[in-house]
Design a protein around this motif. Structure first.
Motif, PDB file in Angstrom:
ATOM      1  N   SER A 141       0.849  -1.190   0.000  1.00  0.00           N
ATOM      2  CA  SER A 141       0.000   0.000   0.000  1.00  0.00           C
ATOM      3  C   SER A 141       0.883   1.238   0.000  1.00  0.00           C
ATOM      4  O   SER A 141       1.890   1.303   0.719  1.00  0.00           O
ATOM      5  N   ALA A 142       0.494   2.249  -0.784  1.00  0.00           N
ATOM      6  CA  ALA A 142       1.121   3.575  -0.766  1.00  0.00           C
ATOM      7  C   ALA A 142       0.016   4.593  -0.504  1.00  0.00           C
ATOM      8  O   ALA A 142      -1.029   4.557  -1.164  1.00  0.00           O
ATOM      9  N   TYR A 143       0.225   5.506   0.440  1.00  0.00           N
ATOM     10  CA  TYR A 143      -0.885   6.329   0.932  1.00  0.00           C
ATOM     11  C   TYR A 143      -0.339   7.536   1.682  1.00  0.00           C
ATOM     12  O   TYR A 143       0.857   7.684   1.886  1.00  0.00           O
ATOM     13  N   GLY A 144      -1.244   8.429   2.112  1.00  0.00           N
ATOM     14  CA  GLY A 144      -0.883   9.525   3.007  1.00  0.00           C
ATOM     15  C   GLY A 144       0.063  10.538   2.404  1.00  0.00           C
ATOM     16  O   GLY A 144       1.068  10.913   3.015  1.00  0.00           O
ATOM     17  N   ALA A 145      -0.248  11.046   1.208  1.00  0.00           N
ATOM     18  CA  ALA A 145       0.697  11.863   0.447  1.00  0.00           C
ATOM     19  C   ALA A 145       0.766  13.309   0.927  1.00  0.00           C
ATOM     20  O   ALA A 145      -0.164  13.838   1.535  1.00  0.00           O
ATOM     21  N   SER A 146       1.885  13.949   0.593  1.00  0.00           N
ATOM     22  CA  SER A 146       2.085  15.382   0.766  1.00  0.00           C
ATOM     23  C   SER A 146       2.985  15.843  -0.377  1.00  0.00           C
ATOM     24  O   SER A 146       3.843  15.091  -0.845  1.00  0.00           O
ATOM     25  N   ILE A 147       2.783  17.097  -0.845  1.00  0.00           N
ATOM     26  CA  ILE A 147       3.553  17.626  -1.973  1.00  0.00           C
ATOM     27  C   ILE A 147       4.377  18.816  -1.508  1.00  0.00           C
ATOM     28  O   ILE A 147       3.876  19.719  -0.831  1.00  0.00           O
ATOM     29  N   SER A 148       5.661  18.817  -1.893  1.00  0.00           N
ATOM     30  CA  SER A 148       6.578  19.867  -1.468  1.00  0.00           C
ATOM     31  C   SER A 148       6.410  21.120  -2.321  1.00  0.00           C
ATOM     32  O   SER A 148       5.755  21.091  -3.369  1.00  0.00           O
ATOM     33  N   PHE A 156       2.189   9.663   9.744  1.00  0.00           N
ATOM     34  CA  PHE A 156       1.801  10.702   8.789  1.00  0.00           C
ATOM     35  C   PHE A 156       3.057  11.386   8.283  1.00  0.00           C
ATOM     36  O   PHE A 156       4.146  11.269   8.857  1.00  0.00           O
ATOM     37  N   VAL A 157       2.907  12.136   7.190  1.00  0.00           N
ATOM     38  CA  VAL A 157       3.994  12.940   6.652  1.00  0.00           C
ATOM     39  C   VAL A 157       3.403  14.242   6.130  1.00  0.00           C
ATOM     40  O   VAL A 157       2.310  14.251   5.547  1.00  0.00           O
ATOM     41  N   ASP A 158       4.098  15.376   6.369  1.00  0.00           N
ATOM     42  CA  ASP A 158       3.581  16.677   5.943  1.00  0.00           C
ATOM     43  C   ASP A 158       4.751  17.586   5.564  1.00  0.00           C
ATOM     44  O   ASP A 158       5.580  17.933   6.399  1.00  0.00           O
ATOM     45  N   TYR A 159       4.789  17.963   4.272  1.00  0.00           N
ATOM     46  CA  TYR A 159       5.851  18.844   3.795  1.00  0.00           C
ATOM     47  C   TYR A 159       5.675  20.268   4.315  1.00  0.00           C
ATOM     48  O   TYR A 159       4.554  20.766   4.463  1.00  0.00           O
ATOM     49  N   SER A 160       6.811  20.933   4.554  1.00  0.00           N
ATOM     50  CA  SER A 160       6.818  22.362   4.836  1.00  0.00           C
ATOM     51  C   SER A 160       6.254  23.125   3.637  1.00  0.00           C
ATOM     52  O   SER A 160       6.469  22.726   2.487  1.00  0.00           O
ATOM     53  N   ALA A 196       5.844  13.161  -1.311  1.00  0.00           N
ATOM     54  CA  ALA A 196       6.177  12.287  -0.183  1.00  0.00           C
ATOM     55  C   ALA A 196       4.952  11.464   0.150  1.00  0.00           C
ATOM     56  O   ALA A 196       3.813  11.926   0.024  1.00  0.00           O
ATOM     57  N   PHE A 197       5.178  10.235   0.564  1.00  0.00           N
ATOM     58  CA  PHE A 197       4.057   9.347   0.890  1.00  0.00           C
ATOM     59  C   PHE A 197       4.568   8.254   1.817  1.00  0.00           C
ATOM     60  O   PHE A 197       5.790   8.109   2.046  1.00  0.00           O
TER      61      PHE A 197
END
Length: 599
Positions: free
Chosen positions: A14-21, A60-64, A27-28
């Motif tokens: 599974s790939a999930y929980g994305a964020s974009i820089s 979780f992951v969250d880009y600045s 990032a995921f």
């Protein structure tokens, strides 16, 4: 039937929980190593870079918003005491909180990227305060900006970086929304109300002039609404039959995406505000699977990333062109070599319960099933109870179907997704009405020409584990076996021992120790254990902070004392559920062997 073993199905990725820089890097989280870790991609279908290398799953992951750096969260052994970490572009990891006895709940980056907010119970285990911390500060350097007295979460920063939207949960069906002036500490209550009202998925609107959220104030279903900073509520989108689940807004452009929950599947609408409560809709995204969530906007909101899944589609991250609706799969989480066309799509069915109410469910038949009354069935009961079984991908479910089991997944009364009234039909003294719904579901199975009525299994996790145990005690003649995963056996000991930060919320659903103790004892399966006759498998994590492991130990011991076959499996490095792939393989191999023997 297909000749793939259980380990193969549990190795579907599974790939999930994305964020974009800010520069467009994706990032995921992906579980290639057995637990979710941080990965990044610079282009669709490219070779991803693994960025974290832990034995524990990242949450979780969250880009600045301004730098090529991100924050991620991780606990230890499933204890849910998440810590926050910063991952720099060069791969260096900085632990930001370093308070392992406290929970930390991410509240988002300040728009300038120089600080972030979070809620934590580091001062008092039972309540959550609000903190702001500079991006390069660590440990106890966070500033306490609001001292809470309940279950507070941070919903995000205003565009000017001067205010925070704060949510307070009184129960799963009752919240309040506030705006906090970070500098002065002044808190403005925007949602005074009577009774239970949901205010969830809170987002700042364009230019910070209002909040947008979903709410069931004055209605049965959740609607998308605008909440002014003076507390005025206006409906933006609604549906009399189905909930609008959530909304994601890009503050700079006023673009938004929201989803409507239709029979557990969701329909995403993308558009932009052309007025405070009016939306110009773009073409619908062309996504597979029927379920998509976790919208993360990219630079200029020209596109967004979203996690996509379905019962026949394992979870991957797609990037959608906002204006055109065209999508492209960026990640390549594999199906472990199992052909996708072998996966089985469920049918949405309804069966009549004891009071004439129609209970929705997902029903899946194995490919080789015939109408000869020979098919065993697993009745798979979701947790919550404030949840809904939706048709997301589940490798274990597909394995059981490949082995010839049918699967019934009921959304009994108390489930979400079917309106406010439905969610309250199992409150406190109505608790056992939901168990009667399970009995009705088994009656529906008895009438199905493919089903063997003597080979029906009850399986469920968390509250679903309680439902398994209650079904075995209330209707012992219906079951060939039971599988209880991190389930509640005794409501009294559960409420006494659950994490202090959860007790008040759980008492709002189940009843309180002070006022309802006698009732809680009357519905606890442990007090009717002599009625269990079906073989029982009990699975739990030793570090579970929600349903402590003592629930598993007491029910397994009591059932064994009555001469019923019992297997108990407890993992020392797991919490509320079995998250590590190697543990899942061991656990469900044992479950399958147990069912092969008894069913």
């Amino acid at each position: 039937m297909y000749d793939y073993d259980l380990e193969r199905y549990l190795n579907v990725r599974s790939a999930y929980g994305a964020s974009i820089s800010p520069e467009g890097t994706l990032a995921f989280l992906m579980d290639t190593t057995g637990v979710g870790q941080v990965w990044t991609l610079s282009e669709p279908g490219g070779w991803p870079d693994q960025r974290t290398f832990y034995d524990e799953p990242v949450s979780f992951v969250d880009y600045s918003p301004t730098r090529e750096e991100l924050v991620f969260g991780m606990d230890e052994g499933g204890n849910e005491r998440a810590q926050l970490y910063r991952l720099d572009d060069d791969g260096r990891v900085t632990e930001l909180t370093a308070m392992p006895d406290a929970k930390h709940r991410w509240g988002g980056w300040r728009p300038d990227g120089e600080a972030f907010a979070f809620a934590s119970n580091r001062r008092d285990e039972a309540v959550f305060d609000v903190y702001v911390q500079d991006r390069d500060a660590t440990g106890d350097d966070a500033e306490l900006v609001y001292e809470g007295d309940g279950w507070f979460t941070v919903s995000g920063w205003s565009p000017d970086g001067q205010h925070l939207a704060i949510s307070e949960a009184h129960s799963s069906f009752d919240q309040d929304v506030y705006v906090l002036d970070v500098e002065s500490g002044d808190l403005t209550h925007l949602t005074p109300h009577e009774g239970s009202v949901r205010y969830t998925s809170v987002s700042w609107g364009p230019e910070g002039g209002a909040l947008y959220l979903v709410t069931d104030e004055g209605r049965d279903t959740l609607a998308l609404a605008r909440l002014s900073l003076e507390g005025d509520l206006e409906t933006v989108r609604d549906d009399e039959q189905w909930n609008i689940d959530g909304v994601a807004i890009d503050q700079d452009t006023g673009r938004l995406a929201y989803s409507r929950n239709v029979e557990g599947y969701n329909e995403i609408t993308v558009g932009e505000f052309d007025g405070p409560t009016t939306v110009e809709a773009f073409p619908s995204p062309d996504l597979p699977g029927g379920l998509a969530g976790g919208v993360a906007w990219g630079p200029e909101a020209e596109e967004f990333a979203v996690s996509v899944t379905g019962r026949t589609v394992n979870t991957n991250v797609f990037v959608v062109d906002a204006e055109r609706g065209e999508s492209e799969r960026w990640t390549d989480a594999s199906t472990a070599g199992i052909p996708q066309e072998t996966f089985v799509e469920p049918e949405v069915v309804r069966f009549e319960s004891f009071d004439g109410r129609e209970i929705p469910a997902l029903f899946s038949l194995p490919p080789a099933a015939e109408n000869d009354g020979s098919t065993p069935v697993i009745v798979d009961i979701h947790g919550g109870p404030e949840s809904q079984r939706r048709p997301s991908f589940a490798g274990l479910t597909q394995y059981f179907l490949s082995r010839g089991y049918a699967v019934l997944e009921p959304n009994v009364r108390g489930s979400t997704g079917y309106g406010k009234a439905y969610t309250h039909l199992d409150d406190v003294e109505k608790r056992m009405d939901s168990v009667k719904d399970i009995r009705a579901g088994v009656g529906w199975l008895h009438d199905h020409p493919a089903v063997d009525p003597d080979r029906i299994v009850a399986m469920g996790g968390s509250y679903g584990g309680f439902m398994v145990l209650a079904s075995l005690t209330e209707y012992p003649d219906l079951w060939a076996a039971g599988v209880d995963v991190v389930g509640i056996a005794n409501f009294v000991t559960f409420l006494q021992n659950t994490g202090e930060w959860r007790r008040e919320l759980r008492e709002a659903e189940y009843g309180s120790l002070a006022e309802d103790r006698e009732f809680l004892e009357s519905v606890s399966p442990i007090n009717k254990v002599e009625r269990i006759t079906a073989p029982l498998f009990v699975l739990h994590g030793a570090n579970d902070p929600r349903v402590p492991v003592g629930e598993a130990e007491q029910i397994a011991d009591e059932v064994a004392d009555h001469g019923v076959p019992v297997e108990k499996l407890i993992f020392d490095d797991e919490g509320h559920g079995i998250s590590k792939r190697e543990n899942r393989i061991e656990a469900y191999t044992r479950v399958v062997e147990f069912l092969d023997e008894h069913v």
